[in-house]
Scaffold this active site. Structure first.
Site, PDB file in Angstrom:
ATOM      1  CG  ASP A   1      46.529  45.668  32.259  1.00 14.47           C
ATOM      2  OD1 ASP A   1      47.274  46.043  31.340  1.00 14.47           O
ATOM      3  OD2 ASP A   1      46.198  46.404  33.210  1.00 14.47           O
TER       4      ASP A   1
ATOM      5  CB  SER B   1      42.831  52.684  36.301  1.00 14.56           C
ATOM      6  OG  SER B   1      42.551  51.548  37.085  1.00 14.56           O
TER       7      SER B   1
ATOM      8  CG  ASP C   1      42.647  45.955  44.072  1.00 10.36           C
ATOM      9  OD1 ASP C   1      41.972  45.930  45.124  1.00 10.36           O
ATOM     10  OD2 ASP C   1      42.380  46.711  43.119  1.00 10.36           O
TER      11      ASP C   1
ATOM     12  NE  ARG D   1      40.303  43.999  43.274  1.00  9.22           N
ATOM     13  CZ  ARG D   1      39.854  44.173  42.052  1.00  9.22           C
ATOM     14  NH1 ARG D   1      39.040  43.292  41.518  1.00  9.22           N
ATOM     15  NH2 ARG D   1      40.219  45.215  41.346  1.00  9.22           N
TER      16      ARG D   1
HETATM   17  N1  ARG Z   1      41.694  52.629  45.759  1.00  8.39           N
HETATM   18  C1  ARG Z   1      40.719  51.613  45.809  1.00  8.39           C
HETATM   19  C2  ARG Z   1      41.166  50.523  46.738  1.00  8.39           C
HETATM   20  O1  ARG Z   1      42.324  50.414  47.019  1.00  8.39           O
HETATM   21  C3  ARG Z   1      40.372  51.054  44.461  1.00  8.39           C
HETATM   22  C4  ARG Z   1      41.490  50.348  43.728  1.00  8.39           C
HETATM   23  C5  ARG Z   1      41.180  49.971  42.289  1.00  8.39           C
HETATM   24  N2  ARG Z   1      40.875  51.142  41.548  1.00  8.39           N
HETATM   25  C6  ARG Z   1      40.867  51.262  40.212  1.00  8.39           C
HETATM   26  N3  ARG Z   1      40.496  52.411  39.734  1.00  8.39           N
HETATM   27  N4  ARG Z   1      41.186  50.298  39.405  1.00  8.39           N
HETATM   28  O2  ARG Z   1      40.366  49.768  47.196  1.00  8.39           O
END
Ligand code: ARG
Length: 393
Positions: A13, A177, A125, A96
């Protein structure tokens, strides 16, 4: 030419995003944040840098942020016992705001006009990146190409990467993912979207399956000083090594897996599985120590704070006034959270089995049923009468 600083992971990506932004007329600066996701282990940093440049980046920053991540993000969350919806220790969510903070810093240094990220328009995110950026520099613009570009599938992105000779490794991609850092792994998509199915073993990255583990428990002892883990089995460790070691040991015993249908901030329910062996051990031990040294009122109130704290972290409000105020409360409770907790790791479980602290509020002479009892039982009668008084008809 407008300059943009992109949070770059090295994956498909963000590699396509580099090119896509360049095609839109931007000069792209890539920023790779090392939060302990395995850079330099699975994949060497030089390869990531090369890929960014091949994709069209003008410059690449790579920063090891692990120490800062632990000190300024993980520790406060650990002291607060922050856990989202009872199961998620917030590894992704904690990372993040830190990445966003550095994006903003680099943007300032480079005199860039914008920052960019590779998050979709459906997740948490994007919110965490953008709210953090908005708080730290309200004037900085943010681009989220995935929310607006034309690609509808992974195949189309692979095609795009081929067209521009971007060397992406598409073979080793799992059908999930995955987001990973030193505090844990978050895994979603693919078969996990079927809520009725147990997650297949191949979805897990760092923990062994409790199902196939042999019959011996492992005992470890963690020592805390003012809410901060300092020693493992009596040996002092730097925090980074301590967490890595616990990830290793916990992972071997299948500790720290969770499977959660969670409420995303944008209103979607989604299913994600998590692995956080080290975080789970430390969280359990820390909480155990608190039950020994905090008075009841503080301990109970702190649970409410933990709940709110986890929502703030999850919802991208790390740099909010309330989060800051809660940190002040949490820190004021940690002065006596020193001592050791002995933990038993066994077939996916992590159980506190022993605890000691010089600040312990436990008084054996009060709780004992033996003859050393110092509790004046006659006083209970009056206490209960007054306690019950308002409820008597
Ligand atoms: N659900 C989690 C959050 O919102 C992780 C998000 C990213 N997850 C991922 N498999 N890329 O903090």
């Amino acid at each position: 030419m407008k300059k943009v600083v992109l949070a770059y992971s090295g994956g498909l990506d963000t590699s396509c995003i580099v090119r896509w932004l360049k095609e839109q007329g931007y000069q792209v600066i890539c920023f790779v944040a090392d939060l302990g996701q395995g850079l330099g282990r699975g994949e060497d940093l030089a390869a990531i840098e090369e890929r960014a440049l091949a994709a069209g980046a003008a410059k690449v920053y790579i920063k090891d942020l692990q120490e800062e991540f632990i000190k300024d993000f993980i520790l406060p969350a650990l002291k607060a016992n922050a856990i989202y919806e009872g199961k998620y220790l917030l590894a992704t969510a904690l990372g993040r705001p830190l990445i966003a903070k550095h994006l903003v810093q680099i943007a300032h240094k480079e005199k860039a006009d914008l920052i960019a990220h590779g998050c979709t328009g459906k997740g948490n995110d994007q919110v965490r990146f953008e709210v953090t950026a908005a708080i730290l520099d309200p004037k900085l613009e943010v681009l989220a190409p995935v929310r607006e570009w034309e690609f509808k599938s992974r195949e189309e992105e692979i095609e795009y990467a081929r067209m521009f000779n971007i060397p992406v490794d598409v073979t080793k991609k799992k059908p999930y993912s995955i987001d990973r850092n030193i505090w844990g792994v978050s895994i979603e998509a693919g078969i996990l979207e079927d809520l009725e199915q147990e997650p297949p073993e191949d979805a897990y990255l760092i923990t062994k399956s409790p199902t196939y583990l042999s019959g011996y428990p492992k005992y470890i002892e963690v020592y805390f000083e003012k809410g901060v883990p300092r020693r493992l089995d009596g040996k002092a460790h730097k925090l980074k090594n301590l967490i890595s070691e616990l990830n290793e040991i916990g992972g071997l015993h299948g500790v720290g897996r969770s499977d959660l249908v969670e409420n995303r901030l944008v209103g979607i329910k989604s299913r994600e599985i998590y692995e956080a062996p080290g975080a789970t051990i430390l969280y359990t031990a820390h909480k155990e120590l608190e039950s020994l040294v905090l008075d009841r009122e503080c301990a109970h109130f702190k649970e409410l704070v933990a709940l709110k704290y986890s929502e703030l972290v999850y919802n991208g409000l790390w740099y909010s006034p309330l989060k800051k105020a809660l940190d002040a409360f949490v820190n004021s409770t940690q002065g006596h959270v020193s001592g050791s907790v002995r933990m038993k790791l066994f077939k996916g479980n992590c159980i506190a089995v022993g605890r000691k602290s010089k600040h312990s509020l436990y008084k054996k002479e009060l709780s004992t049923y033996g003859k050393e009892d110092k509790f004046d039982q006659k006083l209970a009668e009056g206490f209960i009468k007054i306690w019950a008084m308002p409820y008597k008809k």
